[in-house]
Design a protein around this motif. Structure first.
Motif, PDB file in Angstrom:
ATOM      1  N   TRP A 120      -7.547  -7.115   4.842  1.00 22.57           N
ATOM      2  CA  TRP A 120      -7.227  -6.602   6.044  1.00 22.57           C
ATOM      3  C   TRP A 120      -7.771  -7.554   7.477  1.00 22.57           C
ATOM      4  O   TRP A 120      -6.974  -7.873   8.090  1.00 22.57           O
ATOM      5  CB  TRP A 120      -7.401  -5.159   6.476  1.00 22.57           C
ATOM      6  N   GLY A 176       0.910  -1.068   0.047  1.00 24.19           N
ATOM      7  CA  GLY A 176      -0.049  -0.010   0.010  1.00 24.19           C
ATOM      8  C   GLY A 176       0.825   1.458   0.261  1.00 24.19           C
ATOM      9  O   GLY A 176       0.458   2.175  -0.823  1.00 24.19           O
ATOM     10  N   ARG A 215       1.089   1.917  -3.962  1.00 22.01           N
ATOM     11  CA  ARG A 215      -0.152   2.374  -3.642  1.00 22.01           C
ATOM     12  C   ARG A 215      -1.302   1.496  -4.124  1.00 22.01           C
ATOM     13  O   ARG A 215      -2.224   1.862  -5.039  1.00 22.01           O
ATOM     14  CB  ARG A 215      -0.238   3.758  -4.954  1.00 22.01           C
ATOM     15  N   TYR A 216      -0.867   0.178  -3.824  1.00 21.34           N
ATOM     16  CA  TYR A 216      -2.262  -0.703  -3.961  1.00 21.34           C
ATOM     17  C   TYR A 216      -3.237  -0.475  -3.062  1.00 21.34           C
ATOM     18  O   TYR A 216      -3.051  -0.363  -1.806  1.00 21.34           O
ATOM     19  CB  TYR A 216      -1.664  -2.102  -3.848  1.00 21.34           C
ATOM     20  N   ARG A 217      -4.512  -0.586  -3.391  1.00 22.95           N
ATOM     21  CA  ARG A 217      -5.589  -0.517  -2.326  1.00 22.95           C
ATOM     22  C   ARG A 217      -5.785  -2.008  -1.920  1.00 22.95           C
ATOM     23  O   ARG A 217      -6.364  -2.887  -2.674  1.00 22.95           O
ATOM     24  CB  ARG A 217      -6.801  -0.125  -3.153  1.00 22.95           C
ATOM     25  N   ILE A 218      -6.015  -2.244  -0.526  1.00 25.50           N
ATOM     26  CA  ILE A 218      -6.221  -3.304   0.160  1.00 25.50           C
ATOM     27  C   ILE A 218      -7.365  -3.231   0.715  1.00 25.50           C
ATOM     28  O   ILE A 218      -7.801  -2.384   1.398  1.00 25.50           O
ATOM     29  CB  ILE A 218      -5.250  -3.734   1.285  1.00 25.50           C
ATOM     30  N   GLY A 219      -8.420  -4.323   0.081  1.00 28.00           N
ATOM     31  CA  GLY A 219      -9.855  -4.113   0.761  1.00 28.00           C
ATOM     32  C   GLY A 219     -10.046  -4.741   1.977  1.00 28.00           C
ATOM     33  O   GLY A 219      -8.961  -5.357   2.641  1.00 28.00           O
ATOM     34  N   ALA A 236      -3.517  -7.853  -8.157  1.00 25.38           N
ATOM     35  CA  ALA A 236      -3.513  -6.485  -7.649  1.00 25.38           C
ATOM     36  C   ALA A 236      -2.273  -5.702  -8.165  1.00 25.38           C
ATOM     37  O   ALA A 236      -1.222  -6.012  -8.735  1.00 25.38           O
ATOM     38  CB  ALA A 236      -2.979  -6.440  -6.215  1.00 25.38           C
ATOM     39  N   SER A 253     -12.691 -12.171  -1.105  1.00 24.69           N
ATOM     40  CA  SER A 253     -12.171 -10.646  -1.790  1.00 24.69           C
ATOM     41  C   SER A 253     -12.143 -10.912  -3.352  1.00 24.69           C
ATOM     42  O   SER A 253     -12.242 -10.086  -3.866  1.00 24.69           O
ATOM     43  CB  SER A 253     -10.815 -10.636  -1.280  1.00 24.69           C
TER      44      SER A 253
END
Length: 310
Positions: A145, A133, A137-141, A310, A303
């Motif tokens: 988490w 992240g 800049r990866y979006r972790i859902g 990703a 997910s």
């Protein structure tokens, strides 16, 4: 719409559907391959414990990784020549990250318990999405988490009987950080096409690094088959084949999902400890293992992580 146009649209739809099906199968194969890697690595704990009684950990690591490198290089000797300078640099950085992780773990284990080492090493599952992240800049859902928290709890249930920070724990924490860096970088840089050559480079770097660190005291290993048979097995199966599979699989899986799958390693280590080393099967192992497996299911299937990298 003309008949020819309608036919072309149907043909495109069929092509897209077939492509999606093929991607789904390859992603599932990548998932199964990474699970297989954790089975192999989980089974090595018993073997490594016996081998490192006969040789120093650094000498053992140097021999193990250099043999693995030689085996892979001999299988496809010209493959590495096709790597670009950029890809070669990626392989070197991956090898350095992996080497620092192994060295930190090896020296850390001398100053902390095996269970504590296993738990802290497993914290790479926490560092991985954070690094992905922050730097990529990866979006972790939220599902991922949540899976990270559950996997960490599972590792804690299996391993912890108290917690303290000393030299051993600090070195092992460094190991977990570099394992996480390796996982993130591998998912970012690896491709199915270059998996073999990239694996050769990174394993070679680990072998040379361990050889350099072990050289001042001299590389001393027993000259009997009781040592060499398990070492060759570890080099070929648990190093060459396993890291080749991991490199290929991570070309298709997000780093955060790969990290959660890799937390199955201590679960399988516990299983093999019970089956081979006659360890006691405790409720902690069962509950902790169930939490880790549940975390993998949540990250992978809830997910929808297999749908794309990703």
């Amino acid at each position: 719409m003309s008949v020819s146009t309608a036919g072309a649209e149907r043909e495109r739809s069929v092509t897209v559907a077939r492509s999606a099906t093929r991607r789904g199968r390859l992603n599932l194969l990548a998932l199964v391959s990474l699970i297989a890697v954790t089975v192999v690595w989980g089974g090595t704990f018993v073997v490594v414990k016996d081998v490192t009684r006969q040789a120093s950990p650094m000498d053992f690591l140097a021999v193990r990784f250099l043999i693995a490198t030689a085996v892979l290089a001999a299988l496809r000797p010209r493959r590495g020549l096709k790597l670009s300078r950029r890809q070669l640099g990626h392989g070197v950085l991956l090898g350095l990250a992996l080497g620092v992780a192994y060295i930190g773990q090896t020296y850390g284990q001398q100053h902390t318990s095996a269970s504590m080492s296993g738990f802290i090493t497993g914290l790479s599952v926490v560092f991985t999405p954070v690094i992905a992240g922050l730097f990529l800049r990866y979006r972790i859902g939220p599902a991922t988490w949540c899976a990270v928290v559950i996997a960490t709890a599972g590792l804690g249930v299996m391993s912890l009987r108290g917690f303290a920070i000393g030299p051993g724990e600090s070195l092992t924490l460094l190991c977990a950080l570099f394992f996480a860096l390796h996982i993130v970088a591998l998912s970012e840089w690896s491709t199915a096409r270059d998996a073999h050559a990239l694996t050769v480079v990174q394993l070679g770097v680990v072998g040379v690094l361990c050889l350099a660190l072990g050289a001042p005291d001299g590389i001393t290993v027993p000259m009997d088959w009781g040592f060499w048979i398990p070492v060759i097995g570890l080099a070929v199966v648990a190093t060459a084949a396993a890291y080749l599979m991991q490199t290929w699989a991570q070309a298709r899986l997000p780093a955060s999902v790969a990290a959660i799958i890799l937390t199955l390693e201590p679960v399988f280590a516990g299983v093999f400890g019970v089956l081979v080393d006659h360890d006691e099967l405790t409720g902690r192992i069962i509950i902790g293992g169930a939490l880790v497996v549940g975390a993998m299911y949540l990250a992978e299937f809830r997910s929808g992580a297999t749908s794309s990298k990703a």
